[in-house]
Design a protein around this motif. Structure first.
Motif: not given
Ligand SMILES: C[S@@+](CC[C@H](N)C(=O)[O-])C[C@H]1O[C@@H](n2cnc3c(N)ncnc32)[C@H](O)[C@@H]1O
Length: 250
Positions: A181, A189-190, A193, A197, A206, A208, A219, A223
């Motif tokens: 990411f 990002t939200y 992600l 899942k 993952i 970052f 970010e 998360l």
């Protein structure tokens, strides 16, 4: 060449000056074309090399994990290119280890109040039609390793919050072994992600680029909202200040 693609940097004036002299030195490089690609290490700095080492570290974590490698926010594409090279080194015959890079190739489509003041709409854009250039690079990279007749990369242009759904619809076989990411901002990002899942397996990694970074708070917020901060250990790579990763181990 000098162009302003609206990026955030933290170097002071003397560092900026030194770097531009270094770039100038690179452009004056007298090495013949036949030897140029063999000598690119001349132009790495400890910072740029440490990022390459991190990609190597991440790749090594997933060698026994089934699935593809994706980068969200690939921009100029160095990481997707590195992942292609690393596949050639560590698992040249793994035809299922596809490398997929997502980007608008036009910078941030939007920013929210969760992104702090440094992130701006259109930030981190690239040169026009850059995705075509990146495709060419990846095509060359693939030819350096076995099974080059099987295309194992994809560059996906557009807002990843939309193109990811399309990609997953086109590829219902998808398992994600490694997701990197580097979108920098909260909303994509939200959403990305959350969307990946169900495509992760035990052992998936993952990575970052900006956790715990006050320049890009979105970010970490993303998360926190999707997985929480204490469900998986958030490890940092010791040789690089900014990068971190989690391993899905439940
Ligand atoms: C910091 S740059 C990535 C740098 C790159 N990973 C590298 O290592 O050089 C952030 C990238 O995220 C991309 N980006 C941000 N939001 C996006 C979205 N919703 N969809 C696709 N790309 C997005 C931007 O276009 C930009 O190229």
């Amino acid at each position: 060449m000098s162009a302003d693609f609206n990026i955030v940097t933290f170097g002071n004036e003397s560092e900026k000056d030194r770097r531009s002299q270094f770039v100038e030195l690179m452009r004056r490089c007298p090495i013949p074309d036949t030897e140029l690609l063999m000598n690119l290490g001349l132009f790495l700095t400890p910072q740029t090399l440490s990022r390459i080492l991190f990609m190597d570290f991440l790749y090594k974590q997933i060698i026994e994990v089934q699935g593809i490698v994706v980068e969200f926010g690939c921009r100029w594409g160095q990481n997707v290119s590195l992942f292609t090279e690393l596949r050639g080194i560590y698992e040249p015959f793994n035809r299922l280890r596809k490398i997929v890079g997502f980007d608008t190739f036009a910078g941030f489509p939007n920013v929210s109040e969760k992104d702090g003041s440094l992130m701006v709409k259109g930030g981190y854009s690239v040169a026009p039609d850059y995705e075509k250039y990146l495709e060419e690079i990846l095509r060359f990279q693939e030819q350096e390793s076995p099974l080059s007749h099987i295309k194992k990369y994809e560059v996906v242009k557009g807002d990843a919050t939309v193109t990811l759904d399309n990609y997953l619809e086109r590829h219902p076989e998808t398992i994600i072994a490694l997701a990197y990411f580097d979108l920098d901002i909260y909303e994509p990002t939200y959403k990305c992600l959350s969307k990946i899942k169900n495509y992760l397996t035990r052992g998936s990694v993952i990575g970052f680029d900006e956790l715990n970074d006050q320049a890009c708070p979105g970010e970490t917020t993303a998360l926190k909202e999707v997985f929480g901060l204490n469900r998986y250990a958030i490890k940092r790579f010791p040789y690089n200040s900014r990068t971190s990763y989690i391993i899905i181990d439940d």
